[in-house]
Design a protein around this motif. Structure first.
Motif, PDB file in Angstrom:
ATOM      1  N   SER A 156     -31.643   4.939  94.281  1.00 50.94           N
ATOM      2  CA  SER A 156     -32.057   3.617  94.730  1.00 50.94           C
ATOM      3  C   SER A 156     -33.547   3.622  95.040  1.00 50.94           C
ATOM      4  N   ALA A 196     -36.770   1.542  97.250  1.00 54.60           N
ATOM      5  CA  ALA A 196     -37.100   0.631  98.346  1.00 54.60           C
ATOM      6  C   ALA A 196     -38.602   0.442  98.372  1.00 54.60           C
ATOM      7  N   GLU A 197     -39.014  -0.728  98.826  1.00 55.85           N
ATOM      8  CA  GLU A 197     -40.436  -1.023  98.962  1.00 55.85           C
ATOM      9  C   GLU A 197     -40.651  -1.770 100.274  1.00 55.85           C
ATOM     10  N   VAL A 217     -39.115  -6.019 103.323  1.00 59.07           N
ATOM     11  CA  VAL A 217     -38.440  -4.797 102.871  1.00 59.07           C
ATOM     12  C   VAL A 217     -37.540  -5.204 101.736  1.00 59.07           C
ATOM     13  N   ASN A 218     -37.730  -4.573 100.588  1.00 54.53           N
ATOM     14  CA  ASN A 218     -36.927  -4.882  99.408  1.00 54.53           C
ATOM     15  C   ASN A 218     -36.282  -3.607  98.899  1.00 54.53           C
ATOM     16  N   GLY A 219     -35.089  -3.738  98.359  1.00 51.14           N
ATOM     17  CA  GLY A 219     -34.386  -2.570  97.846  1.00 51.14           C
ATOM     18  C   GLY A 219     -33.681  -2.878  96.536  1.00 51.14           C
TER      19      GLY A 219
END
Length: 51
Positions: free
Chosen positions: A27, A29-30, A42-44
């Motif tokens: 996965s 994440a950013e 926060v994006n995933g």
């Protein structure tokens, strides 16, 4: 955030206003920051065996 990921052995991909990571399960994440250095988003992207 960088220290948190480093503590857990997750390599980071730093940017001007963001930190990107690839988690052990594949996965991603950013975390993006505003002009004052606060977390703005926060994006995933979930992938891997559990997706």
């Amino acid at each position: 955030m960088t220290g948190y990921f480093a503590h857990h052995g997750v390599p980071v991909e730093p940017g001007a206003d963001r930190i990107g990571v690839r988690l052990p399960d594949g996965s991603a994440a950013e975390v993006t920051f505003d002009a004052l250095g606060r977390i703005a988003a926060v994006n995933g992207n979930v992938s891997g065996a559990g997706a």
